[in-house]
Design an enzyme around this catalytic site. Structure first.
Site, short mmCIF file in Angstrom:
data_model
loop_
_atom_site.label_atom_id
_atom_site.label_comp_id
_atom_site.label_asym_id
_atom_site.label_seq_id
_atom_site.Cartn_x
_atom_site.Cartn_y
_atom_site.Cartn_z
N TRP A 100 0.93 -1.13 -0.01
CA TRP A 100 0.10 0.02 0.08
C TRP A 100 0.93 1.26 -0.17
O TRP A 100 0.56 2.29 -0.78
CB TRP A 100 -1.02 0.12 1.23
N ASP A 171 -1.60 6.66 6.14
CA ASP A 171 -2.68 5.80 5.70
C ASP A 171 -2.95 4.81 6.72
O ASP A 171 -2.05 3.74 7.20
CB ASP A 171 -2.13 5.16 4.41
N LYS A 195 -12.50 -1.32 6.13
CA LYS A 195 -11.83 -2.41 7.07
C LYS A 195 -12.10 -2.32 8.51
O LYS A 195 -12.68 -3.43 8.69
CB LYS A 195 -9.94 -1.95 6.85
C1 PLP Z 1 -7.39 -1.07 1.40
C2 PLP Z 1 -6.54 -0.20 1.55
C3 PLP Z 1 -6.25 0.68 0.60
C4 PLP Z 1 -6.89 1.12 -0.51
O1 PLP Z 1 -8.49 1.27 -0.37
P1 PLP Z 1 -9.53 1.57 -1.34
O2 PLP Z 1 -10.86 2.03 -0.55
O3 PLP Z 1 -9.73 0.27 -2.20
O4 PLP Z 1 -8.86 2.61 -2.15
C5 PLP Z 1 -5.19 1.70 0.95
N1 PLP Z 1 -4.26 1.50 1.88
C6 PLP Z 1 -4.54 0.45 2.71
C7 PLP Z 1 -3.63 0.32 3.83
C8 PLP Z 1 -5.67 -0.47 2.70
O5 PLP Z 1 -5.61 -1.26 3.50
#
Ligand code: PLP
Length: 360
Positions: A100, A171, A195
């Site tokens: 990511w 993030d 998540k």
């Molecule tokens: C799932 C995830 C993303 C991407 O999320 P989207 O909603 O599909 O754009 C980005 N960073 C992390 C750490 C993730 O777990």
């Protein structure tokens, strides 16, 4: 009957909250209509979004000089939106610790000068960089990290030593609300909802106010943090249902004792799985250094990959789903977000022990 859903995302949500959503779906609090059907400008929805923000602020202890934005486009849009809003013609640093953060780093390159401050790719993303491996620019517009790498199962429990004055951008998509975090150490925190918060389609951005006025002139209005902040996340129609559901999750977390209680529960759940891996005598393996093993996403491989399909079939028989690992890592991955119960984790550990006893 619900199954135990170990999916990395969209992921399991608390049954209690979903039952409340079901009960309110056609008629929210006597309004004669559901949340999805009502104007985002009306007093009912205004109350919902304000309460959601207040509860999130309370849960995370968000200081008054931070704005909370409810946006769309997922965490992936933030990979672009962050440099558009924060670069201001300067350079930014990225620490790459898994898939990511690597994606975030790549996307940012479209918008200007970004530097790779460190990467652990040579170690297959099984650890975090040591302090002496970080090449940090003291003049960077910001330093970007991913504090929980969902695919590689690497979690940052200690933050890097950020140069004075450089805003830390994180993030937190896959571990926000899993434990207390000191928001004041960050310039910007972002997280896609699917998540650990609620339904896909909502992304939450928490941004320090002094970072709001740096957007490049070509930034679209709906992607401009300052414009969205001025308009209370409602420059245009926000993802109303997602915000409502997130708000119910925040209330549910408060009722469970807040983030300190979630941290206790989450470390207990993670410990059971990591202990089962360690006790398996090599039958199961997690490649990540102990100090940064994620409490939310536990990837593990079977020593004999020919047994993978059998493991997954037995998991399905026991009503355990979503355990197949990401294709880039292989093996299995158990995502054990806030809403995964201890009962679900125990059912997985039982399977792991029982399967290993028969096949080892
Ligand atoms: C799932 C995830 C993303 C991407 O999320 P989207 O909603 O599909 O754009 C980005 N960073 C992390 C750490 C993730 O777990």
């Amino acid at each position: 009957m619900r199954i135990h859903n170990f999916s990395a995302g969209p992921a399991t949500l608390p049954a209690q909250v979903l039952e409340q959503v079901r009960d309110e779906l056609l008629d929210w609090h006597g309004a004669g209509m559901g949340i999805m059907e009502m104007s985002h400008r009306g007093k009912d929805f205004t109350g919902v979004i304000q309460q959601a923000e207040a509860d999130l602020r309370e849960l995370m202890g968000i200081p008054g000089n931070y704005k909370v934005l409810f946006l769309q486009g997922g965490a992936t849009l933030q990979f672009a939106q962050i440099p558009m809003n924060l670069l201001g013609g300067r350079s930014a640093d990225y620490i790459v610790t898994g898939s990511w953060s690597k994606k975030a780093y790549k996307e940012a390159q479209r918008f200007g000068d970004v530097r790779l401050a460190a990467t652990t790719e040579a170690a297959a993303f099984t650890r975090l960089p040591r302090g002496d491996e970080l090449k940090l620019d003291p003049h960077a517009a910001y330093l970007h990290v991913c504090t929980n790498e969902t695919i590689h199962g690497v979690e940052m429990f200690d933050l890097p030593d950020v140069p004075e004055g450089v805003p830390l951008v994180a993030d937190m998509s896959s571990h926000i609300l899993s434990r207390p975090m000191d928001v004041s150490r960050y310039g910007l925190i972002y997280a896609g909802a699917q998540k650990n918060i609620g339904p896909a389609g909502l992304v939450i951005v928490i941004i320090r106010e002094d970072l709001l006025d740096k957007a490049s002139a070509m930034t679209p209005s709906v992607m401009n943090y300052a414009t969205m902040a001025e308009n209370g996340s409602m420059l245009n129609t926000p993802p109303t249902f997602g915000i409502y559901l997130a708000g119910l999750i925040f209330q549910n977390l408060k009722a469970q004792g807040g983030l300190a209680a979630m941290e206790q529960a989450n470390s207990a759940k993670a410990k059971r799985i990591y202990d089962a891996i360690e006790a398996s005598g090599g039958f199961y393996r997690n490649p990540v250094e102990r100090s940064c093993r994620s409490r939310m996403n536990v990837p593990f491989t079977l020593a004999n990959p020919a047994l993978d399909a059998g493991f997954l079939a037995e998991a399905a028989e026991r009503r355990l789903s979503g355990l197949k690992g990401h294709k880039s890592v292989g093996g299995m991955r158990a995502s054990i977000y806030n809403a995964m119960t201890l009962e679900g984790v125990d059912a997985l550990v039982d399977l792991m022990q029982d399967f290993a006893a028969r096949k080892a």
